[in-house]
Design an enzyme around this catalytic site. Structure first.
Site: not given
Lengths: 663, 663
Positions: B411, B382-383, B251, B523-524
């Site tokens: 999370e 995470d998740n 991304k 994040k990117y």
């Protein structure tokens, strides 16, 4: 990891109703439903399916019903019990790849995405369903799988439409892949009994007072009373212990420590030279007389209930035959009942801590089976809270295994947790604190606990305004209208209720000074009742019991809804059948002395009444009829006339077509 | 009946705290207590004794503590956990004939009854106790038994006095007859971890933004920041994934589907040619650099927490080495993450439904153990709600068996029952809905659920006002004071809290239009932060964290009490240590725009303050001091100055002797 199936992703938890982790069954009667809820969820975002599984415990196969997601991962389903047998139920759920695929395919098609690969995935899923199916269903699913999987097929849109069609959905859904399903354990139980366990109207009577004058009455003297008892609307006739009564330390009138020669003694001091728990008091007649009474009562729709009081007079044959069942004191006497400094020397408790408890349990079971053999199927158990819980659980299970229609009522006037434990372990009905709950706040709190909490799943209350042991202050000081108030409350709040008569209908209210006990109690003497004594409330009893018989909503207890009324002295509540076709609103003036009035709020929506729609209220006590419309209405109750309304709600005064015409 | 002990008359039930029938342990940290309650009762009227039994699961012997009857058959006891190991606890109870006898003897003596037979019974009971005792206790009990049993002894009064004496009572009580005791099953568990599981202050940081300008920062660049992070009061430094990042479908900035050549990609797209979950991103440095960072942080009292994101970029080595761990589509590609119609082609989920789930679980466990070997003991997962619950339960148990001090933060921004299940199965801390709870009603409801229900026994909340994924609307529109409000709420309501910085302290609030996401999200892309940017709230952060460090009542979450204040915009609450020696009252103006005032009610009795006694409040944010007396006080909070008070309560302004003098 060894014994984990790591691929079972779905969690099934909090399945209910559930009592103490499934340790005890919930209770129902034949025809009732069980509303099952469960928390069901999985990791990720896949679709889930959940099924309710149930079966009579003697059946091998589960019946499976699809459950419905309500909200917040809570699912629901319901089933009906139809046999007098213990049922089992549980919940099974799984991640459903077919439903997930179908949902996602729909979204992708709506977004105009290329779904060619998705159709191939769908072909695999349908092929799997085909393998699980048989016959023409298998063929049909295989055919659809080929259609979706045919990559030579250029018409993606047509294939997608097929994939999303209802016919594919419905057929594929019938053959889900349950390999990774989670099955909830433990499986939960429902103890099922006959309808009378839930709806019964009890009359307690001392047969020995049914003779002529003060002569010792007999079973034969009870027979002529049966038509009247039935007409009054009672279906259970409960007799205090009918066994020989001990002579040693026999209590005299008014519980005197020494008796006169002619005093009959308390029926609860069981056992004498004539026999023990399997014998009949000679004054009452023979065992054959008793069997005839049971039969004659049955002809009138009245069931005879016996008292199970597992204790002995000092003259009981057990004392000699089974000294090992009693506690012996160092002075060589048997320990009598005591609550220091009080002594009850006419009663010897059985010692359940004896090393010989197994034969003792078996003997007591044989007592129950003996009376079952005489035709009795209802037992009122005296002071069950003074015998071990494990004993009752065993006894009731043993008896109901062979005679599942047997009903046990627990006379456990004791602390809440003990009362609840006895209900959980198997008693079908329970005496309650109703006897002392008089104010609006007390009644609302207590009935909410009984009908809206977990307690409602296992405890069936039986409301008694009085018993031979208890003449509550409310009745003592409230006059005739107090008796009507308590009668109406008992009979409309609880589907099981009973009275100790004829002391109740005759409004007997003379008490031992400073105690809630009857003066000249029938427990210690033979009474010569005037059944038609002026001021009696027999007519109200009969009308109330007819209202109960004719209104199914009064034949269950869990359907209670309190209504708002702006007077602390007036209690109002509605009962309504599950399908809503029968509704009764009861309004009671709790003050037996003064007239009270207030504005009641009728919950129209809950009762299925439109705000503009007139509805009729038929008072089943007075036979008056009222036409109301809308929510708030005026109520006025004069205790000197009638302290209560029992109002059947008739929703449709006119046919709807007429109604439209008038609007 | 075969497997029943019919003589065990006592019932022990509803032992708590208990999670899902004992399926899961409750949670504590070293030094905390467990308050155990139980319903204990028996048939009859005998005296009961109940004991709390507990032990570390690696110990064989129970420690036994007498429980106390509170009311209504409810008993209580408590124990402290002192080791990082799972504890077991349960309750044992029995009918105590010695205590029953003693109670009744006392009543009979008071009533002047003849107690000679009772003394003989007592002699038997003491003899029994003597047989259970040893040494001099046995001798003493036997001697007393002889004294009571000596029928030649004429002085009944003296013998009764001995029988009722404290010395007999205390010694006999030590040797009870537990043969018919009931032991509650299942035994319940307490998962114990170190204090940081309960009290921790997290700072989340992207190391790659710590370089000079927009150059890719490294672990070495983080080192110089450590003194400041420690001074600010943080003890956990949490780094987003530090692994190589995939190139396929990487991304771009602002989550653009196509990236530019220089875009660094999301750290959560784990795995590339340089390696997978056990490798370090080359730009961040080497494994050795990482270990050095862990060590240097430790020197400052700061622990490094890593991110466990069990998912792969398409370039992750697993894809080639373990194709069986992924879901393959009919077109020969690996299934990527999707939420139709959205596609996340840079992320491949692991297929936990694979037939090869066992090796997959083992590999993921080896990832955790790998980083433990590098010195890491805290993992932010995470998740977790997109991987099976059974996997997490196994993984956490496995890891904590060898490394019991390991802490896992879930999370799980997902539905309540899923979040709760993850906490139950072993996660030490949980992200929460705090991030979106802003109003007084919302906060009161939610915190009541977290601190006053069963949830408090197994879920330790970790409050985050922001994360790299979430810039809540409240922060977006509320200006600088909104950041202070959320900081103070997070840090005083919950003993665990964290911020994603420096975006938080710098009050960054530019969002993607219509979303609660950061514009130009870190994040990117690599950010070049100005850590001292004007308007930052670093000073408040430092003061708040010092207040937490210096006040034990802020280092636990279950001690929360909301206070009445007559303004819907002001939230007030107190925290108090169990022994009451440390109390902090926090008052927050939830409206970031306007000044608000109100009258607060200080619960004097609960805080141990006499109505007439002045007490001092020390504001730990402003350093102001207030002297109050009595219950109601005026509060005024201007968000432009400081929207909150954090008030330490000092109960004794003067020594009590002085105080008496002034009165």
């Amino acid at each position: 990891m060894a014994d984990t199936n790591g691929r079972t992703r779905v969690i099934v938890e909090h399945v209910g109703p559930q009592i103490d982790k499934g340790r005890f069954p919930i209770k129902r009667v034949v025809g009732e439903k069980v509303n099952v809820t469960a928390h069901v969820f999985s990791d990720g975002h896949d679709q889930i399916r959940a099924e309710l599984l149930f079966r009579p415990s003697n059946a091998k196969e589960w019946t499976c019903l699809d459950m419905r997601h309500v909200a917040n991962d809570e699912w629901t389903g319901k089933f009906q019990v139809t046999e007098i047998v213990e049922y089992r139920y549980t919940v099974r759920a799984w991640v459903d790849h077919f439903e997930t695929w179908r949902r996602d395919l729909g979204k992708k098609c709506s977004a105009g995405q290329d779904v060619r690969v998705d159709l191939l995935i769908g072909a695999d899923l349908l092929e799997g369903a085909s393998r699980r199916a048989t016959g023409s269903d298998a063929e049909q699913l295989a055919r659809w799988a080929r259609e979706l999987g045919d990559t030579a097929e250029p018409d993606v849109e047509r294939a997608a439409a097929l994939a999303l069609s209802e016919s594919v959905y419905e057929l594929a859904r019938r053959y889900p892949d349950r390999r990774q399903a989670a099955l909830y354990t433990p499986h939960l139980g429902v103890s099922v009994n006959r309808v009378r366990a839930l709806y019964s109207t009890w009359y307690e009577l001392f047969p020995r007072s049914c003779g002529t004058g003060k002569a010792h009455g007999s079973f034969a003297d009870v027979e002529p009373l049966l038509p009247d008892i039935a007409r009054q609307g009672f279906d259970v006739l409960y007799l205090p212990p009918i066994h020989p009564i001990g002579r040693t330390h026999r209590k005299g009138r008014n519980n005197a420590p020494v008796c006169e020669a002619e005093d009959p003694g308390s029926p609860w001091a069981i056992g004498g030279s004539e026999g023990g728990h399997k014998a009949v008091h000679p004054g009452l007649g023979t065992l054959e007389d008793f069997r005839r009474l049971v039969k004659r009562a049955g002809d009138y729709g009245v069931e005879i209930a016996l008292d199970l009081a597992f204790q002995c007079s000092p003259d009981h044959p057990y004392v000699k035959e089974h000294p090992e069942w009693f506690r012996w004191r160092p002075d060589g006497t048997v320990q009598f009942a005591e609550n220091p400094p009080k002594k009850y020397e006419d009663i010897l408790p059985l010692n359940f801590e004896t090393d010989h408890w197994r034969p003792l349990w078996e003997e007591l079971k044989s007592v129950v089976l003996f009376w079952i053999a005489q035709g009795v199927r209802i037992f009122r158990v005296d002071n069950p809270h003074t015998k071990p819980f494990a004993f009752w659980e065993w006894l009731i299970r043993e008896v109901r295994t062979t005679y599942p229609e047997t009903i046990f009522l627990a006379e456990a006037f004791t602390r809440p947790k003990i009362m609840q434990r006895l209900a959980k372990l198997g008693f079908d009905q329970s005496y309650t604190y109703f006897t002392w709950r008089n104010t609006k706040w007390e009644l609302t709190q207590y009935l909410t606990e009984l009908t809206r909490t977990e307690v409602a799943e296992y405890m069936r209350p039986n409301f008694w305004p009085n018993t031979p042991d208890i003449l509550p202050e409310y009745l003592r000081y409230g006059g005739r209208s107090a008796f009507v108030v308590r009668l109406v409350l008992a009979g409309t709040l609880s589907s099981n209720y009973g009275i100790y008569g004829p002391a109740f209908e005759l409004c007997v209210h003379d008490a031992v000074e400073g105690k809630e006990e009857y003066l000249d109690s029938e427990k210690y003497e033979i009474k010569d009742w005037d059944w038609q004594q002026p001021g009696n409330i027999r007519a109200v009893v009969e009308r109330l019991n007819r209202a109960r018989r004719e209104n199914p909503c009064l034949q269950q207890t869990r359907d209670l809804m309190f209504l708002d009324i702006d007077n602390e002295m007036i209690l109002a509540y509605a009962k309504c059948t599950e399908e809503g076709e029968n509704t009764v609103i009861t309004v009671v003036n709790l003050d037996p002395y003064h007239k009270h009035a207030g504005w009641i709020a009728v919950p129209l929506a809950e009762l299925g009444i439109e705000p503009h729609q007139p509805y009729m209220l038929h008072d089943l006590l007075s036979n008056d009829k009222y036409i109301w419309q809308g929510r708030r209405h005026y109520i006025e109750l004069d205790p000197q006339l009638m302290p209560a309304h029992v109002l059947r709600v008739h929703r449709r005064l006119r046919r709807e077509t007429d109604f439209d015409y008038f609007m």
